[in-house]
Design an enzyme around this catalytic site. Structure first.
Site, mmCIF file in Angstrom:
data_model
loop_
_atom_site.group_PDB
_atom_site.id
_atom_site.type_symbol
_atom_site.label_atom_id
_atom_site.label_comp_id
_atom_site.label_asym_id
_atom_site.label_seq_id
_atom_site.Cartn_x
_atom_site.Cartn_y
_atom_site.Cartn_z
ATOM 1 N N HIS A 172 -15.843 29.310 -55.693
ATOM 2 C CA HIS A 172 -14.825 28.053 -55.561
ATOM 3 C C HIS A 172 -14.970 27.059 -56.695
ATOM 4 O O HIS A 172 -13.616 26.819 -57.249
ATOM 5 C CB HIS A 172 -14.978 27.463 -54.034
ATOM 6 N N HIS A 178 -18.073 19.462 -57.588
ATOM 7 C CA HIS A 178 -17.305 18.663 -56.681
ATOM 8 C C HIS A 178 -17.635 18.892 -55.105
ATOM 9 O O HIS A 178 -17.524 17.851 -54.339
ATOM 10 C CB HIS A 178 -15.778 18.807 -56.679
ATOM 11 N N ASP A 179 -18.207 19.984 -54.844
ATOM 12 C CA ASP A 179 -18.741 20.119 -53.565
ATOM 13 C C ASP A 179 -20.135 20.160 -53.162
ATOM 14 O O ASP A 179 -20.609 20.337 -52.020
ATOM 15 C CB ASP A 179 -17.966 21.462 -53.095
ATOM 16 N N GLU A 191 -21.279 17.286 -51.062
ATOM 17 C CA GLU A 191 -20.736 17.258 -49.585
ATOM 18 C C GLU A 191 -21.111 18.481 -48.945
ATOM 19 O O GLU A 191 -21.520 18.493 -47.549
ATOM 20 C CB GLU A 191 -19.177 17.568 -49.823
ATOM 21 N N ASP A 192 -21.568 19.667 -49.520
ATOM 22 C CA ASP A 192 -22.001 20.876 -48.762
ATOM 23 C C ASP A 192 -23.453 21.431 -48.711
ATOM 24 O O ASP A 192 -23.630 22.150 -48.072
ATOM 25 C CB ASP A 192 -20.851 21.845 -49.230
ATOM 26 N N ASP A 244 -8.713 21.718 -56.306
ATOM 27 C CA ASP A 244 -9.411 21.931 -55.053
ATOM 28 C C ASP A 244 -8.290 22.572 -53.952
ATOM 29 O O ASP A 244 -8.381 23.648 -53.234
ATOM 30 C CB ASP A 244 -10.001 20.708 -54.604
#
Ligand code: ZN
Length: 186
Positions: free
Chosen positions: A33, A59-60, A63-64, A127
């Site tokens: 991704h 970018h994630d 967050e993840d 995204d």
């Protein structure tokens, strides 16, 4: 040099996401991704700024990956020291606040899209293009049609509120959104 920074970000993201999978039927490796998003930012968005491309790859991560607030803080410091303040800022701009409930988080993303910097807008559009494409052709295995349609509507609301700074990414988004609606609405 710039390509080293981008490759370093790819490696950092691959390591961070190594135990994660996408929610599609194949449980694809998560890193697919962010790689797709960074490629869209470069290829469709025409962006060659290595800090934006590195941030797209990362970018994630914040967050993840962290499982609690201490891990989150430690990871923020790790990204800051490995990649610097500018890249960290881009990543944080597109990072959801996981302390909010899911609905609240989604509303927050719509409401705050207008405040994104030009670099963060490109990442956000990449995204949403990647996710709308996935929801259309390779959706999370446990999502029903209604959830998939709702995702498209929400993604559109986020993009509608983004500053208009990258016409190419925006028009690609409109294309994949229209295709998604054709597929899902039959
Ligand atoms: Zn993402």
């Amino acid at each position: 040099v710039s390509y080293q920074l981008v490759l370093k970000a790819a490696t950092f993201a691959a390591d961070g996401h190594r135990r994660q999978r996408r929610k599609d039927e194949d449980a694809s490796p998560y890193i697919n991704h962010p790689l797709t998003v960074a490629f869209l930012v470069a290829d469709v968005g025409g962006i060659s700024d290595p800090e934006v491309l590195a941030a797209a790859l990362l970018h994630d991560v914040i967050e993840d990956v962290p499982k609690n607030e201490d891990e989150r803080k430690a990871l923020v410091e790790e990204v800051r020291s490995a990649f610097g303040e500018t890249i960290l800022r881009y990543v944080l701009e597109v990072t959801d606040d996981k302390s909010l409930e899911k609905m609240e988080r989604k509303q927050h993303q719509v409401a705050h899209a207008s405040e994104l910097s030009t670099g963060a807008v490109a990442i956000k559009l990449g995204d949403k293009i990647a996710n709308v494409t996935d929801v259309t052709t390779n959706p999370p295995a446990d999502w029903n049609l209604e959830q998939r349609k709702e995702y498209l509507d929400w993604a559109e609301a986020v993009v509608d509120n983004c500053p208009k700074t990258n016409a190419a990414l925006e028009s690609r988004f409109r294309e994949v959104l229209a295709k998604g609606r054709r597929v899902l609405l039959g």
